[in-house]
Design a protein around this motif. Sequence first.
Motif, PDB file in Angstrom:
ATOM      1  N   SER A  33      12.367  37.046  40.117  1.00 33.32           N
ATOM      2  CA  SER A  33      12.034  36.779  38.722  1.00 33.32           C
ATOM      3  C   SER A  33      10.576  37.081  38.382  1.00 33.32           C
ATOM      4  O   SER A  33      10.142  36.834  37.266  1.00 33.32           O
ATOM      5  CB  SER A  33      12.343  35.313  38.383  1.00 33.32           C
ATOM      6  OG  SER A  33      11.531  34.430  39.145  1.00 33.32           O
ATOM      7  N   TYR A  34       9.820  37.634  39.321  1.00 35.63           N
ATOM      8  CA  TYR A  34       8.400  37.913  39.103  1.00 35.63           C
ATOM      9  C   TYR A  34       8.114  39.402  39.247  1.00 35.63           C
ATOM     10  O   TYR A  34       8.631  40.063  40.145  1.00 35.63           O
ATOM     11  CB  TYR A  34       7.543  37.139  40.100  1.00 35.63           C
ATOM     12  CG  TYR A  34       7.673  35.641  39.976  1.00 35.63           C
ATOM     13  CD1 TYR A  34       7.045  34.952  38.943  1.00 35.63           C
ATOM     14  CD2 TYR A  34       8.436  34.906  40.881  1.00 35.63           C
ATOM     15  CE1 TYR A  34       7.170  33.570  38.824  1.00 35.63           C
ATOM     16  CE2 TYR A  34       8.562  33.531  40.780  1.00 35.63           C
ATOM     17  CZ  TYR A  34       7.930  32.869  39.745  1.00 35.63           C
ATOM     18  OH  TYR A  34       8.051  31.502  39.628  1.00 35.63           O
ATOM     19  N   SER A  35       7.237  39.921  38.384  1.00 41.23           N
ATOM     20  CA  SER A  35       6.827  41.327  38.471  1.00 41.23           C
ATOM     21  C   SER A  35       5.351  41.473  38.821  1.00 41.23           C
ATOM     22  O   SER A  35       4.875  42.584  39.006  1.00 41.23           O
ATOM     23  CB  SER A  35       7.103  42.048  37.154  1.00 41.23           C
ATOM     24  OG  SER A  35       6.137  41.707  36.166  1.00 41.23           O
ATOM     25  N   GLN A  62       3.452  31.047  40.144  1.00 44.78           N
ATOM     26  CA  GLN A  62       4.417  31.823  40.930  1.00 44.78           C
ATOM     27  C   GLN A  62       4.333  31.457  42.407  1.00 44.78           C
ATOM     28  O   GLN A  62       5.342  31.177  43.054  1.00 44.78           O
ATOM     29  CB  GLN A  62       4.151  33.321  40.776  1.00 44.78           C
ATOM     30  CG  GLN A  62       5.001  34.184  41.711  1.00 44.78           C
ATOM     31  CD  GLN A  62       4.578  35.639  41.730  1.00 44.78           C
ATOM     32  OE1 GLN A  62       3.851  36.106  40.835  1.00 44.78           O
ATOM     33  NE2 GLN A  62       5.018  36.380  42.733  1.00 44.78           N
ATOM     34  N   SER A  63       3.122  31.461  42.932  1.00 47.17           N
ATOM     35  CA  SER A  63       2.920  31.162  44.349  1.00 47.17           C
ATOM     36  C   SER A  63       3.387  29.756  44.702  1.00 47.17           C
ATOM     37  O   SER A  63       4.047  29.534  45.732  1.00 47.17           O
ATOM     38  CB  SER A  63       1.441  31.339  44.699  1.00 47.17           C
ATOM     39  OG  SER A  63       1.208  31.109  46.061  1.00 47.17           O
ATOM     40  N   LEU A  64       3.085  28.801  43.825  1.00 48.19           N
ATOM     41  CA  LEU A  64       3.478  27.412  44.082  1.00 48.19           C
ATOM     42  C   LEU A  64       4.983  27.203  43.911  1.00 48.19           C
ATOM     43  O   LEU A  64       5.597  26.450  44.676  1.00 48.19           O
ATOM     44  CB  LEU A  64       2.715  26.474  43.152  1.00 48.19           C
ATOM     45  CG  LEU A  64       1.226  26.303  43.468  1.00 48.19           C
ATOM     46  CD1 LEU A  64       0.530  25.544  42.351  1.00 48.19           C
ATOM     47  CD2 LEU A  64       1.033  25.580  44.801  1.00 48.19           C
ATOM     48  N   VAL A  70       9.054  46.867  44.020  1.00 52.75           N
ATOM     49  CA  VAL A  70       9.849  48.085  43.826  1.00 52.75           C
ATOM     50  C   VAL A  70      11.089  47.775  42.998  1.00 52.75           C
ATOM     51  O   VAL A  70      11.447  48.522  42.083  1.00 52.75           O
ATOM     52  CB  VAL A  70      10.228  48.713  45.176  1.00 52.75           C
ATOM     53  CG1 VAL A  70      11.291  49.789  44.995  1.00 52.75           C
ATOM     54  CG2 VAL A  70       8.996  49.320  45.844  1.00 52.75           C
ATOM     55  N   ASN A  71      11.745  46.663  43.295  1.00 52.93           N
ATOM     56  CA  ASN A  71      12.917  46.275  42.512  1.00 52.93           C
ATOM     57  C   ASN A  71      12.549  46.031  41.051  1.00 52.93           C
ATOM     58  O   ASN A  71      13.316  46.372  40.137  1.00 52.93           O
ATOM     59  CB  ASN A  71      13.556  45.021  43.107  1.00 52.93           C
ATOM     60  CG  ASN A  71      14.315  45.304  44.379  1.00 52.93           C
ATOM     61  OD1 ASN A  71      14.753  46.434  44.628  1.00 52.93           O
ATOM     62  ND2 ASN A  71      14.478  44.289  45.219  1.00 52.93           N
ATOM     63  N   ALA A  72      11.364  45.448  40.825  1.00 55.67           N
ATOM     64  CA  ALA A  72      10.898  45.259  39.449  1.00 55.67           C
ATOM     65  C   ALA A  72      10.672  46.606  38.777  1.00 55.67           C
ATOM     66  O   ALA A  72      11.031  46.806  37.606  1.00 55.67           O
ATOM     67  CB  ALA A  72       9.618  44.432  39.433  1.00 55.67           C
ATOM     68  N   GLY A  73      10.092  47.557  39.514  1.00 54.01           N
ATOM     69  CA  GLY A  73       9.862  48.885  38.971  1.00 54.01           C
ATOM     70  C   GLY A  73      11.142  49.629  38.660  1.00 54.01           C
ATOM     71  O   GLY A  73      11.226  50.348  37.653  1.00 54.01           O
ATOM     72  N   VAL A  74      12.146  49.453  39.510  1.00 53.40           N
ATOM     73  CA  VAL A  74      13.449  50.083  39.274  1.00 53.40           C
ATOM     74  C   VAL A  74      14.024  49.622  37.937  1.00 53.40           C
ATOM     75  O   VAL A  74      14.592  50.409  37.180  1.00 53.40           O
ATOM     76  CB  VAL A  74      14.420  49.769  40.431  1.00 53.40           C
ATOM     77  CG1 VAL A  74      15.856  50.126  40.065  1.00 53.40           C
ATOM     78  CG2 VAL A  74      14.001  50.510  41.699  1.00 53.40           C
ATOM     79  N   LYS A  75      13.841  48.349  37.608  1.00 52.84           N
ATOM     80  CA  LYS A  75      14.383  47.806  36.350  1.00 52.84           C
ATOM     81  C   LYS A  75      13.522  48.166  35.141  1.00 52.84           C
ATOM     82  O   LYS A  75      14.046  48.424  34.051  1.00 52.84           O
ATOM     83  CB  LYS A  75      14.479  46.283  36.451  1.00 52.84           C
ATOM     84  CG  LYS A  75      15.463  45.788  37.494  1.00 52.84           C
ATOM     85  CD  LYS A  75      15.411  44.266  37.589  1.00 52.84           C
ATOM     86  CE  LYS A  75      16.337  43.749  38.679  1.00 52.84           C
ATOM     87  NZ  LYS A  75      16.245  42.268  38.831  1.00 52.84           N
ATOM     88  N   ARG A 113       9.943  39.903  27.315  1.00 52.50           N
ATOM     89  CA  ARG A 113       9.787  40.204  28.738  1.00 52.50           C
ATOM     90  C   ARG A 113      11.013  39.775  29.517  1.00 52.50           C
ATOM     91  O   ARG A 113      11.731  38.864  29.126  1.00 52.50           O
ATOM     92  CB  ARG A 113       8.538  39.531  29.305  1.00 52.50           C
ATOM     93  CG  ARG A 113       8.516  38.016  29.201  1.00 52.50           C
ATOM     94  CD  ARG A 113       7.154  37.479  29.636  1.00 52.50           C
ATOM     95  NE  ARG A 113       7.189  36.015  29.818  1.00 52.50           N
ATOM     96  CZ  ARG A 113       6.144  35.299  30.231  1.00 52.50           C
ATOM     97  NH1 ARG A 113       5.005  35.907  30.503  1.00 52.50           N
ATOM     98  NH2 ARG A 113       6.244  33.995  30.374  1.00 52.50           N
ATOM     99  N   LEU A 114      11.207  40.442  30.658  1.00 53.83           N
ATOM    100  CA  LEU A 114      12.319  40.141  31.557  1.00 53.83           C
ATOM    101  C   LEU A 114      11.906  39.211  32.690  1.00 53.83           C
ATOM    102  O   LEU A 114      12.727  38.480  33.212  1.00 53.83           O
ATOM    103  CB  LEU A 114      12.874  41.438  32.165  1.00 53.83           C
ATOM    104  CG  LEU A 114      13.498  42.459  31.211  1.00 53.83           C
ATOM    105  CD1 LEU A 114      13.873  43.718  31.982  1.00 53.83           C
ATOM    106  CD2 LEU A 114      14.708  41.856  30.519  1.00 53.83           C
ATOM    107  N   PHE A 115      10.620  39.254  33.049  1.00 51.65           N
ATOM    108  CA  PHE A 115      10.137  38.548  34.230  1.00 51.65           C
ATOM    109  C   PHE A 115       9.230  37.376  33.840  1.00 51.65           C
ATOM    110  O   PHE A 115       8.652  37.355  32.760  1.00 51.65           O
ATOM    111  CB  PHE A 115       9.373  39.508  35.152  1.00 51.65           C
ATOM    112  CG  PHE A 115      10.249  40.553  35.785  1.00 51.65           C
ATOM    113  CD1 PHE A 115      10.788  40.358  37.052  1.00 51.65           C
ATOM    114  CD2 PHE A 115      10.532  41.742  35.121  1.00 51.65           C
ATOM    115  CE1 PHE A 115      11.587  41.302  37.639  1.00 51.65           C
ATOM    116  CE2 PHE A 115      11.345  42.702  35.698  1.00 51.65           C
ATOM    117  CZ  PHE A 115      11.876  42.485  36.960  1.00 51.65           C
ATOM    118  N   ARG A 116       9.113  36.449  34.775  1.00 51.47           N
ATOM    119  CA  ARG A 116       8.296  35.250  34.525  1.00 51.47           C
ATOM    120  C   ARG A 116       6.815  35.557  34.662  1.00 51.47           C
ATOM    121  O   ARG A 116       5.984  34.854  34.100  1.00 51.47           O
ATOM    122  CB  ARG A 116       8.701  34.130  35.504  1.00 51.47           C
ATOM    123  CG  ARG A 116      10.132  33.650  35.293  1.00 51.47           C
ATOM    124  CD  ARG A 116      10.561  32.688  36.368  1.00 51.47           C
ATOM    125  NE  ARG A 116       9.825  31.422  36.335  1.00 51.47           N
ATOM    126  CZ  ARG A 116      10.077  30.429  37.179  1.00 51.47           C
ATOM    127  NH1 ARG A 116      11.002  30.545  38.113  1.00 51.47           N
ATOM    128  NH2 ARG A 116       9.380  29.318  37.081  1.00 51.47           N
TER     129      ARG A 116
END
Length: 228
Positions: A27-29, A101-103, A164-169, A224-227
Amino acid sequence: MKDKIEPFALLHLLQLASPALPVGAYSYSEGIEALVEASNLDDRNALETWMVQELQWGAIRVEAAIMVRAYRAHQAGEWQTVSDWNHWLSAARETEELRLQSLQMGRSLVRLLHDLHLLEEPYAFLQQEGCHFAIAFALAAAHWQIDLQPAMLGYLHSWAMNLVNAGVKLIPLGQTAGQQLLLHLQPVIQHAAEAILTLPDEDLTSCSWGLSLASMKHETQYSRLFRS
């Protein structure tokens, strides 16, 4: 250093670095969505350049170095040192999005380790004060007796797969282009891992202003799609 990783340690590493690990990494880019929105990152070459720079000079380099220190502190039974590096990493995060995100990922992995009966009693405090993903990853790798070098490679490869998966989307890229990018990044990841393993404390610095600006812009991005 061992010539090969033990079979069970390899299986544990594959599980720990898997995209199926329920920590919410998908869920993070990490700012990529904001860069794509601004037309600053629009093809595979641009994404590769961004990721190479991050591996060589960016925040992921520091995160991985803290993972190394937490791993070694676990091996030495130095629980307070683990906590100190966890607090250090909180202070090193430049934006709220990146820190959350890290936490969040760390909290999810700590909860998973607890449910799998892998979290040792001295680390119970991490459930109260918050645990960064790099710290939780180190605890799991040390518990499963995964050697530090393959653990480092798994940590960096997991990060690369997620972006990479984020970039693909987002760009979008084809699945084949995404796999080609991962192949191109393999020598970069190996070189980065070797450098991080010997990184002294006084060199725990990064040039991550680009990531910080992208993350801050993403915080207020309308659609946006990502958090993050």
